[in-house]
Write a protein that holds these residues in place. Structure first.
Motif, PDB file in Angstrom:
ATOM      1  N   VAL A 117       0.922  -1.050  -0.061  1.00 34.60           N
ATOM      2  CA  VAL A 117       0.033   0.023  -0.091  1.00 34.60           C
ATOM      3  C   VAL A 117       0.959   1.235   0.015  1.00 34.60           C
ATOM      4  O   VAL A 117       1.784   1.316   1.036  1.00 34.60           O
ATOM      5  N   ASP A 118       0.778   2.023  -0.918  1.00 31.78           N
ATOM      6  CA  ASP A 118       1.628   3.255  -1.222  1.00 31.78           C
ATOM      7  C   ASP A 118       0.754   4.380  -0.747  1.00 31.78           C
ATOM      8  O   ASP A 118      -0.313   4.756  -1.587  1.00 31.78           O
ATOM      9  N   TYR A 119       1.056   4.928   0.317  1.00 24.93           N
ATOM     10  CA  TYR A 119       0.201   6.133   0.588  1.00 24.93           C
ATOM     11  C   TYR A 119       0.927   7.161   1.360  1.00 24.93           C
ATOM     12  O   TYR A 119       2.067   7.360   1.881  1.00 24.93           O
ATOM     13  N   SER A 120       0.239   8.243   1.754  1.00 28.04           N
ATOM     14  CA  SER A 120       0.662   9.579   2.287  1.00 28.04           C
ATOM     15  C   SER A 120       1.713  10.236   1.396  1.00 28.04           C
ATOM     16  O   SER A 120       1.208  11.299   1.051  1.00 28.04           O
ATOM     17  N   SER A 121       2.858   9.756   1.142  1.00 25.05           N
ATOM     18  CA  SER A 121       3.823  10.354   0.346  1.00 25.05           C
ATOM     19  C   SER A 121       3.816  11.815   0.269  1.00 25.05           C
ATOM     20  O   SER A 121       3.548  12.505  -0.823  1.00 25.05           O
ATOM     21  N   PRO A 122       4.436  12.214   1.373  1.00 22.91           N
ATOM     22  CA  PRO A 122       4.311  13.694   1.308  1.00 22.91           C
ATOM     23  C   PRO A 122       5.910  14.439   0.886  1.00 22.91           C
ATOM     24  O   PRO A 122       6.678  13.387   0.575  1.00 22.91           O
ATOM     25  N   ASN A 123       5.727  15.468   0.195  1.00 28.09           N
ATOM     26  CA  ASN A 123       6.940  16.331  -0.289  1.00 28.09           C
ATOM     27  C   ASN A 123       7.571  16.880   0.758  1.00 28.09           C
ATOM     28  O   ASN A 123       7.148  17.698   1.617  1.00 28.09           O
ATOM     29  N   MET A 124       8.894  16.516   0.800  1.00 24.52           N
ATOM     30  CA  MET A 124       9.677  16.817   2.111  1.00 24.52           C
ATOM     31  C   MET A 124      10.230  18.675   1.971  1.00 24.52           C
ATOM     32  O   MET A 124      10.529  19.013   2.922  1.00 24.52           O
ATOM     33  N   ALA A 125       9.974  18.960   0.865  1.00 23.98           N
ATOM     34  CA  ALA A 125      10.026  20.650   0.706  1.00 23.98           C
ATOM     35  C   ALA A 125       9.187  21.267   1.444  1.00 23.98           C
ATOM     36  O   ALA A 125       9.429  22.463   1.584  1.00 23.98           O
ATOM     37  N   LYS A 126       7.883  20.725   1.675  1.00 30.92           N
ATOM     38  CA  LYS A 126       6.880  21.388   2.215  1.00 30.92           C
ATOM     39  C   LYS A 126       6.195  20.843   3.361  1.00 30.92           C
ATOM     40  O   LYS A 126       6.358  19.603   3.549  1.00 30.92           O
ATOM     41  N   GLN A 127       5.457  21.547   4.102  1.00 34.09           N
ATOM     42  CA  GLN A 127       4.673  21.224   5.420  1.00 34.09           C
ATOM     43  C   GLN A 127       3.535  20.184   4.697  1.00 34.09           C
ATOM     44  O   GLN A 127       3.037  20.501   3.731  1.00 34.09           O
ATOM     45  N   MET A 128       3.107  19.245   5.604  1.00 37.10           N
ATOM     46  CA  MET A 128       1.840  18.472   5.182  1.00 37.10           C
ATOM     47  C   MET A 128       0.552  19.449   5.226  1.00 37.10           C
ATOM     48  O   MET A 128       0.567  20.166   6.166  1.00 37.10           O
ATOM     49  N   HIS A 129      -0.054  19.374   4.373  1.00 36.60           N
ATOM     50  CA  HIS A 129      -1.378  20.177   4.204  1.00 36.60           C
ATOM     51  C   HIS A 129      -2.352  19.174   3.964  1.00 36.60           C
ATOM     52  O   HIS A 129      -2.177  17.841   3.813  1.00 36.60           O
ATOM     53  N   VAL A 130      -3.716  19.952   3.844  1.00 38.99           N
ATOM     54  CA  VAL A 130      -4.986  19.024   3.765  1.00 38.99           C
ATOM     55  C   VAL A 130      -4.970  18.009   2.688  1.00 38.99           C
ATOM     56  O   VAL A 130      -5.482  17.095   2.583  1.00 38.99           O
ATOM     57  N   GLY A 131      -3.997  18.394   1.853  1.00 42.45           N
ATOM     58  CA  GLY A 131      -4.010  17.437   0.551  1.00 42.45           C
ATOM     59  C   GLY A 131      -3.464  16.074   0.730  1.00 42.45           C
ATOM     60  O   GLY A 131      -3.817  15.185  -0.224  1.00 42.45           O
ATOM     61  N   HIS A 132      -2.892  16.014   1.754  1.00 48.42           N
ATOM     62  CA  HIS A 132      -2.160  14.743   2.108  1.00 48.42           C
ATOM     63  C   HIS A 132      -3.194  13.915   2.808  1.00 48.42           C
ATOM     64  O   HIS A 132      -2.893  12.857   3.464  1.00 48.42           O
ATOM     65  N   LEU A 133      -4.136  14.546   3.632  1.00 53.44           N
ATOM     66  CA  LEU A 133      -5.109  13.943   4.645  1.00 53.44           C
ATOM     67  C   LEU A 133      -5.711  12.493   3.808  1.00 53.44           C
ATOM     68  O   LEU A 133      -5.674  11.546   4.728  1.00 53.44           O
ATOM     69  N   ARG A 134      -6.373  12.641   2.867  1.00 56.38           N
ATOM     70  CA  ARG A 134      -7.276  11.738   2.384  1.00 56.38           C
ATOM     71  C   ARG A 134      -6.194  10.467   2.018  1.00 56.38           C
ATOM     72  O   ARG A 134      -6.516   9.327   2.578  1.00 56.38           O
ATOM     73  N   SER A 135      -5.159  10.505   1.470  1.00 61.94           N
ATOM     74  CA  SER A 135      -4.233   9.636   1.128  1.00 61.94           C
ATOM     75  C   SER A 135      -3.786   8.810   2.623  1.00 61.94           C
ATOM     76  O   SER A 135      -3.950   7.817   2.632  1.00 61.94           O
ATOM     77  N   THR A 136      -3.499   9.561   3.534  1.00 63.43           N
ATOM     78  CA  THR A 136      -3.011   9.121   4.695  1.00 63.43           C
ATOM     79  C   THR A 136      -3.925   8.415   5.345  1.00 63.43           C
ATOM     80  O   THR A 136      -3.654   7.137   5.823  1.00 63.43           O
ATOM     81  N   ILE A 137      -5.229   8.900   5.578  1.00 61.40           N
ATOM     82  CA  ILE A 137      -6.307   8.133   6.294  1.00 61.40           C
ATOM     83  C   ILE A 137      -6.828   7.032   5.495  1.00 61.40           C
ATOM     84  O   ILE A 137      -6.879   5.757   6.142  1.00 61.40           O
ATOM     85  N   ILE A 138      -7.042   7.092   4.221  1.00 60.65           N
ATOM     86  CA  ILE A 138      -7.546   6.137   3.688  1.00 60.65           C
ATOM     87  C   ILE A 138      -6.513   5.006   3.420  1.00 60.65           C
ATOM     88  O   ILE A 138      -6.985   3.844   3.640  1.00 60.65           O
ATOM     89  N   GLY A 139      -5.313   5.305   3.086  1.00 63.56           N
ATOM     90  CA  GLY A 139      -4.243   4.321   2.871  1.00 63.56           C
ATOM     91  C   GLY A 139      -4.142   3.775   4.454  1.00 63.56           C
ATOM     92  O   GLY A 139      -4.065   2.315   4.105  1.00 63.56           O
ATOM     93  N   ASP A 140      -4.252   4.221   5.459  1.00 64.59           N
ATOM     94  CA  ASP A 140      -3.990   3.570   6.700  1.00 64.59           C
ATOM     95  C   ASP A 140      -5.006   2.513   7.056  1.00 64.59           C
ATOM     96  O   ASP A 140      -4.968   1.487   7.519  1.00 64.59           O
ATOM     97  N   THR A 141      -6.118   2.957   6.684  1.00 64.70           N
ATOM     98  CA  THR A 141      -7.280   2.084   6.546  1.00 64.70           C
ATOM     99  C   THR A 141      -7.387   0.754   5.847  1.00 64.70           C
ATOM    100  O   THR A 141      -7.291  -0.242   6.415  1.00 64.70           O
ATOM    101  N   LEU A 142      -6.822   0.934   4.710  1.00 62.56           N
ATOM    102  CA  LEU A 142      -6.689   0.074   4.124  1.00 62.56           C
ATOM    103  C   LEU A 142      -5.767  -1.099   4.603  1.00 62.56           C
ATOM    104  O   LEU A 142      -5.712  -2.275   4.507  1.00 62.56           O
ATOM    105  N   VAL A 143      -4.669  -0.546   4.917  1.00 62.28           N
ATOM    106  CA  VAL A 143      -3.529  -1.315   5.811  1.00 62.28           C
ATOM    107  C   VAL A 143      -4.084  -1.995   6.840  1.00 62.28           C
ATOM    108  O   VAL A 143      -4.151  -3.407   6.802  1.00 62.28           O
ATOM    109  N   ARG A 144      -4.854  -1.504   7.590  1.00 62.80           N
ATOM    110  CA  ARG A 144      -5.499  -2.194   8.808  1.00 62.80           C
ATOM    111  C   ARG A 144      -6.368  -3.264   8.288  1.00 62.80           C
ATOM    112  O   ARG A 144      -6.474  -4.489   8.816  1.00 62.80           O
ATOM    113  N   LEU A 145      -7.330  -3.016   7.353  1.00 62.44           N
ATOM    114  CA  LEU A 145      -8.045  -3.888   6.715  1.00 62.44           C
ATOM    115  C   LEU A 145      -7.560  -5.084   6.174  1.00 62.44           C
ATOM    116  O   LEU A 145      -7.857  -6.135   6.337  1.00 62.44           O
TER     117      LEU A 145
END
Length: 565
Positions: A117-145
């Motif tokens: 499961v490839d998820y979250s994948s933030p850019n190190m040049a910037k701070q995490m913003h709301v655009g990373h939220l869905r990937s991080t949350i959905i990915g994490d649920t898929l991992v748990r599932l």
RNA sequence: GCACUCGUAGCUCAGCUGGAUAGAGCACCCGCCUUCUAAGCGGGCGGUCUCAGGUUCGAAUCCUGACGGGUGUACCA
């Protein structure tokens, strides 16, 4: 338990016994309580093929169901629907088994599938913003599932740590000379400041450009600065992960830069196989259905993210031996993934049998349907969003005044973060969704709070009862039966959510389960004086099992429960 | 232009491989707390499933077209 499969097998057997030469379609859940628990609608479709009326076929099927303890009643309705009622005694005894089983009778896959499961994948040049939220949350649920259902899950955080902007950033970090961690406290600001200096100071700009070159050629000094920068930036991400309670850790990081060395070989291989060709000086792969090619190597010899993605997919298929690779990335990149998957299979980087899926999701919009931004139009930092969620939750529970002061912060955190996660997970991921504080932090409707409230209410009943639970589950009242059948469906729901990577199947189920429990609870007293002890015990067990099921479901969503609200 | 995606109640959303009278929540109106958490439950109001064809015994669901919104479209990621 796989309830639907069991029923499908029964239907399938009747086809064999009745000599019906056709593959039965799957049973489905009854659309209304009057129509039973499940229904089989396949008789109508076979009418023409078999030269019989649907009702004749249906009665033939019913006649061959034979003795089975799990079905109490069937009927033919309308044009040829077969309505199926489960036997409540059978359901009750399955529930008795379920409450004694830590996994709620949910089987573990006998042949685990290695799943990346490839998820979250933030850019190190910037701070995490709301655009990373869905990937991080959905990915994490898929991992748990996937993990819960017994697959071998490998987490991959494909962080963006490479590119020309890092030359500027490390040059600025060097020149600012402050303590690295604190100066990078606000990455967004740091980036802006660096950019201003880059645009206004030509000496600095030259240094920045020189550092890009040195970085790419493996210069020790620049690499050291770069590693320092990435280290700090990653720590910021980890703070967010900790706040969110997601599973990603440093071991799951497989950065873009880690594929740098493989890129020339990827390009070479594609060229050698005749898959990539030169076009306008760049090395390209043309894919049917796309008018623009996947560019593997630029005219100046540089590589792009497509090449990195190809290297990554090859690594995952060959080294990690993935049988399924899920990319939790926003929908805008669907074209890219289509090309990527096509090329990866064509080039033999990935075997044909491997499941490649782009778990795409839509954008987060504000209440008025526009992209979610701050008042001045900037991106909303994830850290601020989460702080606000917790602060709003805190205010709510303080107003309610049922929590001990020392518990308030933790409860606020559980509620606030849970609400944000649930909001992400409960809508069909494929569409854009409206983020509205009032809605997500509401106790009404399909929200995490409603589920947490249902859970807490049950805990309260169990506390009032005090002593150990005893007896057996008896399903007498109609609502009890419906609740019981609903509880048995959890595995079917988790399986389909897993198959389609659709977390909202789980939230819909939990919401339906909770509303059903609330109805049951309102209509069937549990601890009141006039309740027969056997029925009281049964209802307590049913309540307890409902709570366990809600907790298990929420656990897969990465959301915590509370004993008291 | 082309490609992808979406269009369901005033609003936010479900509706699984085609099935019976299209479902929730919010909002609005009405009822239910001396006893298990009323952050709840019950009832009412609210729909030409964007439109037009087609396939089918049967279409919100599948196909074609139109209209409307969003996104993407060659060396950024």
């Amino acid at each position: 338990m796989k309830l639907k499969s069991i029923l499908n097998q029964i239907i399938k057997d009747t086809f064999v016994k009745a000599g019906i030469e056709a593959k039965p379609i799957s049973v489905s859940e009854a659309s209304k309580p009057e129509f039973g628990d499940y229904q089989f609608n396949g008789a109508m479709a076979l009418s023409k093929k078999l030269g019989k009326t649907p009702r004749e076929i249906a009665s033939q099927i019913i006649a061959n169901i034979g003795d089975t303890e799990l079905i109490s009643k069937t009927e033919i309705a309308g044009p040829g629907f077969i309505n199926i009622w489960l036997d409540s005694k059978w359901v009750a005894s399955r529930l008795d088994e379920m409450r004694l089983d830590d996994r709620l009778l949910i089987e573990k896959n006998t042949t685990p599938m290695t799943t990346v499961v490839d998820y979250s994948s933030p850019n190190m040049a910037k701070q995490m913003h709301v655009g990373h939220l869905r990937s991080t949350i959905i990915g994490d649920t898929l991992v748990r599932l996937f993990d819960f259902l017994g697959d071998e899950v490998i987490l991959q955080n494909h962080i963006g740590d490479w590119g020309t902007q890092f030359g500027m950033l490390i040059a600025y970090m060097e020149s600012s000379g402050e303590d690295t961690y604190s100066s990078l406290g606000d990455l967004e600001q740091f980036y802006k400041d660096a950019k201003i200096k880059f645009d206004s100071d030509s000496d600095f700009a030259n240094t920045a450009r020189e550092y890009v070159v040195r970085l790419q050629s493996g210069d020790d000094y620049c690499l050291k600065l770069w590693q320092q920068f990435i280290g700090v930036s990653l720590t910021h991400c980890e703070d967010i992960y900790a706040e969110l309670g997601v599973l990603l850790g440093r071991n799951d990081v497989r950065a873009e830069s880690s594929y740098n060395e493989c890129l020339p070989a990827i390009a070479k291989e594609l060229k050698a196989k005749g898959i990539a060709t030169e076009s306008d000086g760049a090395l390209c792969v043309f894919v049917d259905g796309s008018d623009t090619p996947l560019i593997v190597q630029k005219g100046d010899g540089g590589f792009l993210y497509a090449t990195t993605d190809l290297a990554a997919i090859k690594y995952r298929a060959r080294e990690l031996e993935a049988q399924r690779i899920s990319y939790v990335v926003d929908a805008r990149q669907s074209g890219h993934f289509k090309q990527l998957f096509d090329v990866a299979k064509r080039a033999g980087f990935v075997n044909k049998s491997v499941i490649l899926e782009h778990v795409s999701f839509g954008m987060m919009l504000d209440k008025s349907g526009r992209p979610f931004k701050t008042r001045d139009g900037g991106t909303v930092k994830l850290a601020n969003l989460l702080d606000e969620a917790v602060a709003r939750a805190k205010q709510m529970i303080e107003e309610r005044g049922t929590q001990k002061p020392e518990d308030i912060d933790e409860v606020a955190h559980t509620i606030g973060i849970g609400a944000v996660k649930y909001a992400e997970l409960s809508v069909n991921r494929q569409s854009n969704y409206i983020f509205d504080w009032n809605k997500i932090l509401s106790f009404d409707g399909n929200t995490s709070l409603y589920l947490q409230y249902a859970y807490a209410r049950i805990q309260s009943i169990l506390r009032s009862h005090g002593t150990k639970l005893e007896g057996k589950i008896l399903l007498i009242d109609e609502l009890e039966v419906r609740l019981g059948v609903m509880l048995l469906k959890i595995e079917d729901v988790l399986r389909s959510a897993s198959r389609e990577s659709m977390p909202h199947y789980v939230t819909s189920y939990l919401y339906e389960l909770s509303t059903l429990f609330m109805k049951f609870y309102e209509h069937n007293p549990i601890l009141k004086n006039n309740v027969d002890p056997k029925i009281r015990d049964s209802r307590l067990l049913l309540a307890d099992l409902t709570a366990k099921t809600i907790r298990q479901g929420l656990d897969i969503l990465g959301i915590k429960v509370l004993d008291k609200l």
